[in-house]
Design a protein around this motif. Structure first.
Motif, mmCIF file in Angstrom:
data_model
loop_
_atom_site.group_PDB
_atom_site.id
_atom_site.type_symbol
_atom_site.label_atom_id
_atom_site.label_comp_id
_atom_site.label_asym_id
_atom_site.label_seq_id
_atom_site.Cartn_x
_atom_site.Cartn_y
_atom_site.Cartn_z
ATOM 1 N N SER A 131 3.159 11.513 11.710
ATOM 2 C CA SER A 131 4.027 12.689 11.827
ATOM 3 C C SER A 131 4.978 12.867 10.643
ATOM 4 N N THR A 132 5.489 11.758 10.100
ATOM 5 C CA THR A 132 6.470 11.854 9.012
ATOM 6 C C THR A 132 5.854 11.745 7.621
ATOM 7 N N PRO A 133 4.980 10.725 7.342
ATOM 8 C CA PRO A 133 4.509 10.578 5.958
ATOM 9 C C PRO A 133 3.772 11.785 5.411
ATOM 10 N N VAL A 134 2.989 12.474 6.245
ATOM 11 C CA VAL A 134 2.233 13.631 5.721
ATOM 12 C C VAL A 134 3.203 14.716 5.272
ATOM 13 N N ALA A 135 4.268 14.939 6.043
ATOM 14 C CA ALA A 135 5.260 15.960 5.676
ATOM 15 C C ALA A 135 5.977 15.572 4.377
ATOM 16 N N ILE A 136 6.369 14.302 4.255
ATOM 17 C CA ILE A 136 7.090 13.826 3.055
ATOM 18 C C ILE A 136 6.188 13.932 1.820
ATOM 19 N N VAL A 137 4.940 13.441 1.953
ATOM 20 C CA VAL A 137 3.974 13.470 0.840
ATOM 21 C C VAL A 137 3.768 14.904 0.360
ATOM 22 N N THR A 138 3.549 15.821 1.305
ATOM 23 C CA THR A 138 3.268 17.212 0.960
ATOM 24 C C THR A 138 4.472 17.866 0.291
ATOM 25 N N ALA A 139 5.668 17.635 0.829
ATOM 26 C CA ALA A 139 6.878 18.271 0.277
ATOM 27 C C ALA A 139 7.175 17.772 -1.141
ATOM 28 N N ILE A 140 7.070 16.451 -1.361
ATOM 29 C CA ILE A 140 7.373 15.900 -2.691
ATOM 30 C C ILE A 140 6.342 16.379 -3.715
ATOM 31 N N GLY A 141 5.075 16.457 -3.308
ATOM 32 C CA GLY A 141 4.021 16.970 -4.197
ATOM 33 C C GLY A 141 4.238 18.430 -4.530
ATOM 34 N N SER A 158 2.360 19.912 9.010
ATOM 35 C CA SER A 158 2.925 19.354 7.770
ATOM 36 C C SER A 158 2.377 20.076 6.543
ATOM 37 N N LEU A 159 1.103 20.469 6.606
ATOM 38 C CA LEU A 159 0.477 21.117 5.446
ATOM 39 C C LEU A 159 1.053 22.503 5.170
ATOM 40 N N ARG A 160 1.856 23.035 6.096
ATOM 41 C CA ARG A 160 2.545 24.302 5.834
ATOM 42 C C ARG A 160 3.480 24.176 4.635
ATOM 43 N N LEU A 161 3.909 22.926 4.362
ATOM 44 C CA LEU A 161 4.823 22.697 3.237
ATOM 45 C C LEU A 161 4.151 22.921 1.885
ATOM 46 N N ILE A 162 2.804 22.915 1.857
ATOM 47 C CA ILE A 162 2.089 23.180 0.598
ATOM 48 C C ILE A 162 2.432 24.582 0.094
ATOM 49 N N ARG A 163 2.673 25.501 1.047
ATOM 50 C CA ARG A 163 2.890 26.900 0.671
ATOM 51 C C ARG A 163 4.354 27.217 0.387
ATOM 52 N N ALA A 164 5.258 26.247 0.559
ATOM 53 C CA ALA A 164 6.690 26.517 0.328
ATOM 54 C C ALA A 164 6.914 26.873 -1.140
ATOM 55 N N LYS A 165 7.502 28.023 -1.379
ATOM 56 C CA LYS A 165 7.698 28.515 -2.749
ATOM 57 C C LYS A 165 9.176 28.726 -3.034
ATOM 58 N N LYS A 166 9.450 29.000 -4.323
ATOM 59 C CA LYS A 166 10.833 29.299 -4.734
ATOM 60 C C LYS A 166 11.325 30.534 -4.021
ATOM 61 N N VAL A 216 0.854 -1.186 0.000
ATOM 62 C CA VAL A 216 0.000 0.000 0.000
ATOM 63 C C VAL A 216 0.891 1.238 0.000
ATOM 64 N N ASN A 217 0.582 2.163 -0.923
ATOM 65 C CA ASN A 217 1.243 3.472 -0.953
ATOM 66 C C ASN A 217 0.261 4.455 -0.335
ATOM 67 N N PHE A 218 0.471 4.745 0.966
ATOM 68 C CA PHE A 218 -0.480 5.595 1.712
ATOM 69 C C PHE A 218 -0.535 7.007 1.134
ATOM 70 N N GLY A 219 0.643 7.566 0.822
ATOM 71 C CA GLY A 219 0.702 8.940 0.313
ATOM 72 C C GLY A 219 -0.049 9.105 -0.996
ATOM 73 N N GLU A 255 -8.850 14.489 10.156
ATOM 74 C CA GLU A 255 -7.627 13.832 9.671
ATOM 75 C C GLU A 255 -7.792 13.404 8.211
ATOM 76 N N ALA A 256 -8.990 12.849 7.897
ATOM 77 C CA ALA A 256 -9.257 12.425 6.512
ATOM 78 C C ALA A 256 -9.211 13.638 5.575
ATOM 79 N N TYR A 257 -9.784 14.758 6.027
ATOM 80 C CA TYR A 257 -9.810 15.985 5.216
ATOM 81 C C TYR A 257 -8.382 16.477 4.946
ATOM 82 N N SER A 258 -7.548 16.505 6.007
ATOM 83 C CA SER A 258 -6.195 17.039 5.858
ATOM 84 C C SER A 258 -5.315 16.110 5.015
ATOM 85 N N MET A 259 -5.511 14.782 5.141
ATOM 86 C CA MET A 259 -4.740 13.849 4.302
ATOM 87 C C MET A 259 -5.119 14.038 2.833
ATOM 88 N N ASP A 260 -6.409 14.277 2.602
ATOM 89 C CA ASP A 260 -6.896 14.504 1.245
ATOM 90 C C ASP A 260 -6.223 15.759 0.669
#
Length: 707
Positions: free
Chosen positions: A364-374, A699-707, A39-42, A179-184
């Protein structure tokens, strides 16, 4: 011979939490026909080896309401409004009974059967999903979050804490919904990538003597088909332009904000936007092989790969849950043996069970990794795994290839020197006329300069190429020779002044082309690979990010390398290196600095890229070698993405550390309340829910990380 087991990918909906994903994977593996499952959770996907139906997979995920579709099928997920989701409706009804119960307590007292009935209804309605899974897990001695909650709620009801049991059920339902909303939200980065390329396209096919246009699903389009792309349409497939001229916005693939002009023989990518003119494109790749398809696949695989910090958390969580259960049991049993008051301490033990749910820690870790790579993929940076994202954050030194990395990799005319009364423009016209017939890379630089200056092309006759020396032709009634000074010196006299000028240009890292008319030297042209405008700024930003050392590794000669290094103020330059010598240089840097990143073109630098802790390829779009050999690909050939990526990596590492501290600290504070006997089920559920939400939203703060 036994048949090879089939490997199938399926997309998942309603996969709500990391522990649910682990349980779902275990259930699928338990199916007799399945050899293996991952299973690939991310990415919300499962890969299954074996012959199995969608229904069987859905049965394995029934405990979490998981829905399964074929990976190849382009399914448009219908987003169900928050208020219409079954679990949220049940939570709402549960809240209604809780409020009614409290109103009746004020009117009739706590011991009255009517308010107790309301609380029981709240528990049954809101907790039906929890109990079904919890009892099933108890029967199998599987202890996850829902098992712990089931024990705690039933225990609270047994000792008469109806109100708190009902509120805990409601709050738990709210925490699951959030939690379901934020993972989505974290997964949206992939979904946005998948929606980039259109599902259908207009194809021009021969029908007898005539061509006709038909609209086809992209899955049915073949290599060699002619794609019709109108202004304002997205390009559906990778291909080569065979007709038309237009500006194409490639931001979705490369992260470039400025549209790129495309004309005949230029490559275009699926998912990019045709802005101005109409184009006809010959399809070069099937839909599953397009650059965007590869990016999506690599991003999903990257999100599945566990980073070192996630592996640590997973190992820790394995021992953490049983430890919490033992602590809860001891809290419920040992104090009352000495002080009595069994009801109070059993209640405290149940609260420990609730507060000890490992959900916040696991996520704690997968949400941050998923968000950053996306996020990186949307910015035109392809990171091929959480492990590389983490390693990049520890980089102490960066090694750069010169050509095509710090420089543009395209020679350009830098100097035009005349030795008689002729103008620079006329000299350029004469040389361009000779070089027009040549295949040499320097010839392209000269012709580009002629076109950029809007000068008229002169017509050559009697063109001859002299291998390794130069070329000559008759232009404007003159015999014009163009080539190296050594060859030209055999055709015309070269004085000391000219030799000094040539040496000065060569010391600056420039290639010198000498020009002779009949038997007289009439000028010199200096040509050099142009430094990228952004290179100096990138090195400055890397210094600001506390990267300790930067080095240039190049196969070019020492003068050329030193000239570029002087402009960039780089002190460590290693020139005239063969590929194996670059590899040895990376090994030396690793011994000296520890973690080293290598930035190159992904082809010539493959050994050095592979040896570095993190290999970073320039210009991944359309370059299969770069996508496959490097750990990270800068899709748009844009060096400014390097500081952004290192900054994103360091921010991700910081957020992961914060998440682990938040998750453990909140639970530790709540557990310490057991000592004075102040821990309640309310505090326990708030500590668990608070820790989970804090970790996810951080973790979702990483969505806003810009150049």
């Amino acid at each position: 011979m036994a048949a090879t087991p089939t490997k199938q990918e399926y997309r998942l909906q309603n996969l709500s939490c990391a522990s649910c994903a682990a349980k779902f994977e275990k259930n699928v593996k338990a199916i007799p026909e399945v050899q293996d499952a991952q299973v690939n959770f991310g990415a919300s996907k499962i890969t299954v080896v074996g012959s199995i139906s969608v229904n069987q997979i859905e049965e394995a995920g029934a405990f979490d309401g998981i829905k399964v579709t074929q990976s190849v099928a382009r399914t448009l997920e219908k987003s169900t409004p928050f208020y219409r989701k079954k679990e949220n409706v049940l939570a709402g009804i549960s809240l209604f009974f809780v409020i009614l119960g409290y109103l009746l307590v004020n009117m009739r007292g706590e011991t009255n059967p009517l308010p107790i009935t309301m609380f029981i209804l709240a528990i049954l309605v809101g907790g039906v999903g929890i109990f079904k899974t919890g009892f099933r897990n108890l029967a199998r001695f599987e202890f996850d979050m829902k098992t712990l909650m089931t024990i705690a709620i039933i225990g609270a009801a047994i000792i008469g804490e109806w109100e708190e049991a009902a509120v805990v059920v409601f709050l738990f339902a709210v925490s699951e919904a959030l939690e379901a909303y934020s993972m989505d939200k974290a997964r949206q980065s992939i979904r946005q990538l998948m929606d980039i390329a259109p599902p259908t396209a207009i194809i021009k096919r021969a029908h007898g003597e005539h061509f006709h246009e038909i609209e086809l699903p992209t899955e049915e389009i073949q290599i060699g088909d002619i794609l019709i792309v109108k202004p304002g349409q997205k390009i559906a497939m990778d291909g080569i332009v065979i007709s038309g001229l237009s500006a194409v916005n490639q931001a979705a693939i490369t992260g470039e904000s400025i549209p790129v002009n495309k004309t005949v023989n230029d490559e275009v990518f699926a998912g990019t936007l045709n802005e101005e003119g109409a184009l006809e494109v010959r399809v070069t790749k099937r839909v599953e092989d397009t650059t965007i398809a590869k990016i999506i696949h690599l991003v999903e695989e990257a999100q599945a790969e566990k980073a070192p910090s996630q592996q640590f958390v997973d190992r820790f969580a394995k021992y953490y849950t049983p430890a919490i259960m033992i602590i809860a049991f001891l809290v419920a049993i040992i104090p009352p043996l000495f002080v009595g008051d069994w009801q109070h301490w059993i209640y405290q033990g149940l609260a420990v069970l609730v507060v000890g749910c490992p959900c916040a820690l696991v996520v704690s870790t997968p949400v941050a990794i998923v968000t950053a790579i996306g996020n990186a993929a949307r910015q035109g940076v392809l990171i091929k795994g959480g492990v590389y994202l983490e390693q990049l954050g520890h980089i102490e030194a960066v090694a750069f290839d010169k050509t095509g990395t710090l420089t543009k990799g395209q020679p350009a005319v830098t100097d035009i020197l005349t030795t008689d009364e002729r103008s620079e423009d006329y000299l350029l016209q004469l040389v361009a006329a000779v070089e027009k017939q040549s295949q040499h890379p320097l010839a392209k630089a000269i012709l580009n300069t002629l076109h950029n200056k809007n000068l008229q092309e002169l017509v050559p006759t009697d063109f001859q190429s002299v291998t390794g020396k130069g070329a000559y032709a008759t232009v404007d009634s003159q015999r014009i020779y163009v080539g190296s000074l050594k060859w030209v010196a055999t055709l015309a006299s070269v004085d000391k002044n000219i030799e000094n000028k040539v040496k000065k240009l060569q010391d600056q890292g420039k290639t010198v082309v000498a020009v002779v008319s009949n038997d007289q030297l009439i000028g010199l042209i200096g040509i050099a690979d142009q430094l990228r405008q952004e290179s100096k700024d990138v090195l400055h930003k890397l210094n600001a990010l506390k990267v300790k050392h930067m080095v240039m590794l190049t196969g070019d000669a020492e003068p050329t390398a030193q000239a570029i290094a002087t402009t960039l103020k780089m002190t460590d330059v290693r020139a005239s290196l063969l590929p194996e010598e670059k590899l040895m240089a990376i090994k030396d840097l690793r011994a000296q600095f520890g973690a080293v990143a290598m930035v190159g073109d992904g082809v010539n630098d493959a050994p050095a890229l592979a040896t570095a802790n993190v290999g970073i390829a320039m210009g991944g779009a359309g370059t299969d070698a770069a996508l496959e050999t490097a750990d990270i690909a800068l899709m748009g050939d844009d060096l400014t993405k390097l500081p952004y990526t290192i900054g994103l990596s360091r921010k991700t590492l910081r957020i992961i550390k914060e998440n682990i501290i938040f998750a453990l600290a909140l639970k530790l504070i709540a557990l310490l309340l057991v000592i004075p006997g102040w821990l309640t089920l309310w505090i326990a559920i708030f500590a668990d829910m608070g820790a989970t939400l804090l970790v996810v939203f951080n973790s979702l703060r990483l969505i806003r990380a810009k150049k």
